[in-house]
Write an enzyme that holds these catalytic residues in place. Structure first.
Site, PDB file in Angstrom:
ATOM      1  N   ALA A 109      -5.951   4.121   2.139  1.00 46.63           N
ATOM      2  CA  ALA A 109      -5.647   3.250   3.280  1.00 46.63           C
ATOM      3  C   ALA A 109      -4.380   2.470   2.951  1.00 46.63           C
ATOM      4  O   ALA A 109      -3.923   2.463   1.812  1.00 46.63           O
ATOM      5  CB  ALA A 109      -6.790   2.281   3.529  1.00 46.63           C
ATOM      6  N   LYS A 110      -3.819   1.849   3.926  1.00 44.51           N
ATOM      7  CA  LYS A 110      -2.675   0.965   3.701  1.00 44.51           C
ATOM      8  C   LYS A 110      -2.547   0.067   4.918  1.00 44.51           C
ATOM      9  O   LYS A 110      -2.972   0.433   6.018  1.00 44.51           O
ATOM     10  CB  LYS A 110      -1.394   1.780   3.546  1.00 44.51           C
ATOM     11  CG  LYS A 110      -0.284   1.035   2.849  1.00 44.51           C
ATOM     12  CD  LYS A 110      -0.559   0.960   1.360  1.00 44.51           C
ATOM     13  CE  LYS A 110       0.653   0.735   0.543  1.00 44.51           C
ATOM     14  NZ  LYS A 110       0.519   1.379  -0.763  1.00 44.51           N
TER      15      LYS A 110
END
Ligand code: GLU
Length: 424
Positions: A109-110
């Site tokens: 994720a980011k």
């Protein structure tokens, strides 16, 4: 009036090209390919924050969750004006590959906020961070999606996220939630060795590269792009080998000194002056001159798309150790290969950060605090094992290291999807 917009190159297109190349070469199962070619969730939040002088300002923030088949979504939060959905998508996808390559039980994720943090006071930054955390709500969580520092974010910001998140869970559950974020200050549940972890991982990779290539790091020259957390830690740590920093650049400009620049003094200077420009005793250089600097090692440790069709022909180095995420695009990659410049790819080279994030997460879950030596030894083992696996894969498939790193990651994901199947 005709307005011609200058479109920035899509970072996610770059990921797609990298992914397709590896998927073709390893004949990735076509169904699994369809799944991994897309992100799982994309959260966009617009939120208001009161500024110091009174008025409200709207901000836009993102969290993209690419995949969680190997474990909870995991990845940093970046505060930068360039942050947009395309960039965050790419960064989230790279996190999936990164965790898979180093074999830790996390997905990818980011996130980030589209903002120049230098334009805000500390109390404004705190309110922006807290309001963003509140807007994300339970889209993050200690066993679901775990943020960490990235460009322009730090342990203090992680502490604010932790505190805000804890205020959103029932009192009885709070003690069990400290691992909702990693890269925290030590006193608030952070791990020793997390701050330097990405830089340390880069240095471990360079050591491994030097060993395999019978290359002596003592007296070797290197150049660094970006002198934030990653770049400055690499410079500090590699000094022990007697390697010499001869050029550095960041948003303020470039500096050059063939006799060597002392990393600790440069760190002090950057702290006081906000960048490397005008560092005493060095010559100021422009971007092109920096890229052309003759050295043994280049460590890009800033942003994406720095080594491209235009700049790859300029490089005058033996190896590129990618401290940043996505510094080389696929066109730049082709040129580096043709020119026989070796690349230790980002998803391997800068994985030290997320590896030690995993150690922090484990320590929090077990109410433990490990010694620095234990953290460093474990990091060394993880990253060098991954290094060897990527090297073997590059040889087996007779391909470049980036594609090999993708194959290592995609093979792990493919096995798990095959074992578990697709619901229903
Ligand atoms: N932002 C870092 C990265 O790009 C660290 C991520 C993490 O620790 O979760 O790898």
């Amino acid at each position: 009036m005709l307005v011609t917009a200058i479109k920035k190159a899509s970072v996610y297109d770059n990921v797609t090209r990298q992914f397709n190349k590896a998927a073709d070469l390893m004949s990735l199962d076509p169904n699994i390919r369809k799944i991994l070619a897309q992100t799982t969730n994309e959260i966009v939040v617009n939120f208001p924050v009161k500024m110091d002088d009174g008025p409200i300002k709207m901000f836009i923030g993102y969290r993209v969750q690419h995949n969680n088949v190997l474990g909870p979504f995991k990845g940093g939060l970046r505060f930068h004006p360039q942050v947009d959905l395309d960039e965050v998508r790419a960064l989230a996808t790279w996190m999936t590959w990164k965790s898979a390559i180093v074999n830790i039980p996390f997905g990818g994720a980011k996130g980030g906020i589209q903002i120049d943090p230098s334009k805000y006071s500390l109390s404004e930054l705190e309110r922006i961070t807290r309001r963003f955390t509140y807007a994300l709500g339970h889209n993050i969580g200690p066993e679901y999606d775990i943020p960490a520092p990235d460009v322009n974010t730090n342990p203090q910001i992680m502490a604010w996220i932790l505190d805000t998140y804890l205020s959103m869970v029932p009192p009885k559950e709070r003690q069990g939630c400290v691992h909702v974020v990693t890269g925290k200050p030590i006193e608030s549940g952070g791990s020793l060795g997390r701050d330097k972890a990405t830089g340390q991982g880069v240095v471990f990779c360079i050591e491994e590269w030097a060993k395999v290539n019978y290359f002596d790091l003592n007296g070797a020259t290197y150049i660094v792009q970006g002198f934030g957390n990653v770049g400055s830690w690499v410079a500090r740590l590699i000094k022990a080998h007697g390697s010499k920093l001869i050029a550095a650049e960041d948003i303020t400009g470039g500096i050059y000194n063939p006799k060597g620049i002392d990393p600790s003094e440069l760190i002090q200077f950057v702290k006081q002056n906000g960048g490397v420009a005008n560092y005493p005793g060095s010559e100021g250089i422009d971007h092109k001159t920096f890229m052309k600097t003759e050295a043994d090692i280049f460590i890009p440790a800033a942003l994406e798309n720095q080594i491209t069709e235009e700049t790859a022909p300029m490089l005058n180095v033996t190896v590129v150790a990618e401290g940043a995420n996505g510094p080389t695009d696929t066109f730049g990659d082709e040129i580096l290969q043709r020119r026989e410049i070796q690349v230790i790819p980002d998803i391997l080279c800068n994985a030290g950060g997320v590896i030690v994030s995993y150690f922090e997460w484990l320590q929090n879950k077990r109410s433990e605090a490990w010694e620095l030596e234990e953290v460093d030894n474990k990091l060394h083992k993880k990253i060098t094992n991954a290094y060897k696996r990527v090297k073997e894969t590059a040889e087996d498939f007779n391909t470049d290291w980036r594609t090999a790193a993708y194959i290592v990651a995609l093979s792990r994901l493919e096995i798990v999807y095959k074992e578990r199947g697709i619901f229903p």
